[in-house]
Design a protein around this motif. Structure first.
Motif, PDB file in Angstrom:
ATOM      1  N   ILE A 127      -7.962   0.674  -6.076  1.00 33.60           N
ATOM      2  CA  ILE A 127      -6.678   1.367  -6.036  1.00 33.60           C
ATOM      3  C   ILE A 127      -6.354   1.875  -7.433  1.00 33.60           C
ATOM      4  N   ALA A 128      -6.327   3.182  -7.581  1.00 35.79           N
ATOM      5  CA  ALA A 128      -5.972   3.784  -8.868  1.00 35.79           C
ATOM      6  C   ALA A 128      -4.458   3.885  -8.979  1.00 35.79           C
ATOM      7  N   GLY A 129      -3.950   3.828 -10.195  1.00 34.68           N
ATOM      8  CA  GLY A 129      -2.535   4.036 -10.440  1.00 34.68           C
ATOM      9  C   GLY A 129      -1.654   2.830 -10.204  1.00 34.68           C
ATOM     10  N   ALA A 130      -2.241   1.660  -9.959  1.00 36.79           N
ATOM     11  CA  ALA A 130      -1.429   0.449  -9.828  1.00 36.79           C
ATOM     12  C   ALA A 130      -0.966   0.038 -11.219  1.00 36.79           C
ATOM     13  N   GLU A 131       0.297  -0.343 -11.355  1.00 37.07           N
ATOM     14  CA  GLU A 131       0.798  -0.788 -12.650  1.00 37.07           C
ATOM     15  C   GLU A 131       0.497  -2.273 -12.810  1.00 37.07           C
ATOM     16  N   VAL A 132      -0.100  -2.616 -13.928  1.00 35.34           N
ATOM     17  CA  VAL A 132      -0.469  -4.004 -14.208  1.00 35.34           C
ATOM     18  C   VAL A 132       0.339  -4.475 -15.410  1.00 35.34           C
TER      19      VAL A 132
ATOM     20  N   VAL B 142       1.043  -9.301 -12.966  1.00 34.39           N
ATOM     21  CA  VAL B 142       1.805  -8.705 -11.872  1.00 34.39           C
ATOM     22  C   VAL B 142       1.260  -7.306 -11.633  1.00 34.39           C
ATOM     23  N   VAL B 143       0.874  -7.032 -10.381  1.00 32.20           N
ATOM     24  CA  VAL B 143       0.319  -5.728 -10.024  1.00 32.20           C
ATOM     25  C   VAL B 143       1.240  -5.087  -8.989  1.00 32.20           C
ATOM     26  N   THR B 144       1.685  -3.852  -9.277  1.00 35.42           N
ATOM     27  CA  THR B 144       2.564  -3.143  -8.343  1.00 35.42           C
ATOM     28  C   THR B 144       2.026  -1.738  -8.097  1.00 35.42           C
ATOM     29  N   HIS B 145       2.296  -1.236  -6.913  1.00 34.48           N
ATOM     30  CA  HIS B 145       1.918   0.122  -6.527  1.00 34.48           C
ATOM     31  C   HIS B 145       2.885   0.534  -5.423  1.00 34.48           C
ATOM     32  N   PRO B 146       3.358   1.776  -5.423  1.00 30.06           N
ATOM     33  CA  PRO B 146       4.352   2.184  -4.424  1.00 30.06           C
ATOM     34  C   PRO B 146       3.909   2.027  -2.964  1.00 30.06           C
ATOM     35  N   GLU B 147       2.616   2.106  -2.706  1.00 27.89           N
ATOM     36  CA  GLU B 147       2.124   2.046  -1.321  1.00 27.89           C
ATOM     37  C   GLU B 147       1.674   0.648  -0.891  1.00 27.89           C
ATOM     38  N   TYR B 148       1.752  -0.335  -1.813  1.00 25.80           N
ATOM     39  CA  TYR B 148       1.249  -1.676  -1.521  1.00 25.80           C
ATOM     40  C   TYR B 148       2.278  -2.734  -1.896  1.00 25.80           C
ATOM     41  N   LYS B 149       2.155  -3.906  -1.271  1.00 33.24           N
ATOM     42  CA  LYS B 149       2.994  -5.044  -1.642  1.00 33.24           C
ATOM     43  C   LYS B 149       2.534  -5.547  -3.004  1.00 33.24           C
ATOM     44  N   SER B 150       3.489  -5.988  -3.816  1.00 32.58           N
ATOM     45  CA  SER B 150       3.160  -6.484  -5.156  1.00 32.58           C
ATOM     46  C   SER B 150       2.347  -7.768  -5.072  1.00 32.58           C
ATOM     47  N   SER B 151       1.572  -8.019  -6.115  1.00 31.97           N
ATOM     48  CA  SER B 151       0.778  -9.241  -6.213  1.00 31.97           C
ATOM     49  C   SER B 151       1.094  -9.922  -7.535  1.00 31.97           C
ATOM     50  N   VAL B 152       1.243 -11.246  -7.492  1.00 32.96           N
ATOM     51  CA  VAL B 152       1.509 -12.032  -8.693  1.00 32.96           C
ATOM     52  C   VAL B 152       0.440 -13.113  -8.798  1.00 32.96           C
ATOM     53  N   GLN B 153      -0.274 -13.119  -9.912  1.00 32.38           N
ATOM     54  CA  GLN B 153      -1.290 -14.139 -10.183  1.00 32.38           C
ATOM     55  C   GLN B 153      -0.769 -14.970 -11.351  1.00 32.38           C
ATOM     56  N   LYS B 154      -0.433 -16.229 -11.088  1.00 30.68           N
ATOM     57  CA  LYS B 154       0.127 -17.093 -12.131  1.00 30.68           C
ATOM     58  C   LYS B 154      -0.961 -17.922 -12.797  1.00 30.68           C
TER      59      LYS B 154
ATOM     60  N   ASN C   2      -9.171 -10.932 -10.020  1.00 31.66           N
ATOM     61  CA  ASN C   2      -9.372 -10.096  -8.840  1.00 31.66           C
ATOM     62  C   ASN C   2      -8.103 -10.160  -7.999  1.00 31.66           C
ATOM     63  N   VAL C   3      -7.572  -9.001  -7.654  1.00 35.39           N
ATOM     64  CA  VAL C   3      -6.318  -8.912  -6.915  1.00 35.39           C
ATOM     65  C   VAL C   3      -6.546  -8.104  -5.658  1.00 35.39           C
ATOM     66  N   ASN C   4      -6.090  -8.621  -4.519  1.00 38.22           N
ATOM     67  CA  ASN C   4      -6.146  -7.882  -3.270  1.00 38.22           C
ATOM     68  C   ASN C   4      -4.720  -7.456  -2.926  1.00 38.22           C
ATOM     69  N   LEU C   5      -4.518  -6.155  -2.768  1.00 41.99           N
ATOM     70  CA  LEU C   5      -3.207  -5.639  -2.394  1.00 41.99           C
ATOM     71  C   LEU C   5      -3.181  -5.316  -0.916  1.00 41.99           C
ATOM     72  N   THR C   6      -2.042  -5.590  -0.276  1.00 41.86           N
ATOM     73  CA  THR C   6      -1.853  -5.322   1.139  1.00 41.86           C
ATOM     74  C   THR C   6      -0.959  -4.100   1.289  1.00 41.86           C
ATOM     75  N   ALA C   7      -1.385  -3.154   2.110  1.00 44.35           N
ATOM     76  CA  ALA C   7      -0.584  -1.941   2.312  1.00 44.35           C
ATOM     77  C   ALA C   7       0.775  -2.298   2.909  1.00 44.35           C
ATOM     78  N   LYS C   8       1.810  -1.560   2.454  1.00 41.44           N
ATOM     79  CA  LYS C   8       3.146  -1.737   3.007  1.00 41.44           C
ATOM     80  C   LYS C   8       3.173  -1.131   4.396  1.00 41.44           C
ATOM     81  N   SER C   9       3.975  -1.716   5.251  1.00 40.82           N
ATOM     82  CA  SER C   9       4.136  -1.180   6.597  1.00 40.82           C
ATOM     83  C   SER C   9       4.838   0.170   6.526  1.00 40.82           C
ATOM     84  N   LYS C  10       4.422   1.102   7.358  1.00 44.12           N
ATOM     85  CA  LYS C  10       5.034   2.419   7.377  1.00 44.12           C
ATOM     86  C   LYS C  10       6.294   2.439   8.226  1.00 44.12           C
ATOM     87  N   TYR C  11       6.583   1.334   8.885  1.00 46.27           N
ATOM     88  CA  TYR C  11       7.764   1.289   9.783  1.00 46.27           C
ATOM     89  C   TYR C  11       8.794   0.360   9.258  1.00 46.27           C
TER      90      TYR C  11
END
Length: 85
Positions: free
Chosen positions: A3-8, A51-63, A76-85
């Protein structure tokens, strides 16, 4: 898939407090590249939160990501797509 453009954000877990509240110091902010990778450059040894964020995905936090002197840390971070509904 990468995923390109995710803010870390890399946040130092120093445990320092100010006025009774713990202070988190942001040590690096960078967007991932087209392969989904990012690099912060040198960090002091210690524990960090990533902390990894992207507008199309749920944020991920690795502590408690441990960084040691003169060594690379891989997160390694796995992002889950946000629901479109």
């Amino acid at each position: 898939k990468p995923i390109a453009g995710a803010e870390v954000r890399v946040i130092e877990n120093s445990g320092k407090s100010k006025g009774g509240a713990k202070v988190a110091e942001i040590r690096a902010v960078q967007d991932s590249d087209t392969a989904g990778r990012f690099a912060t450059g040198e960090l002091t040894a210690g524990n960090y939160t990533v902390v990894v964020t992207h507008p199309e995905y749920k944020s991920s936090v690795q502590k408690d990501v441990s960084v040691t002197t003169a060594a690379a840390a891989t997160v390694n971070v796995n992002l889950t797509a946000k629901s479109k509904y």
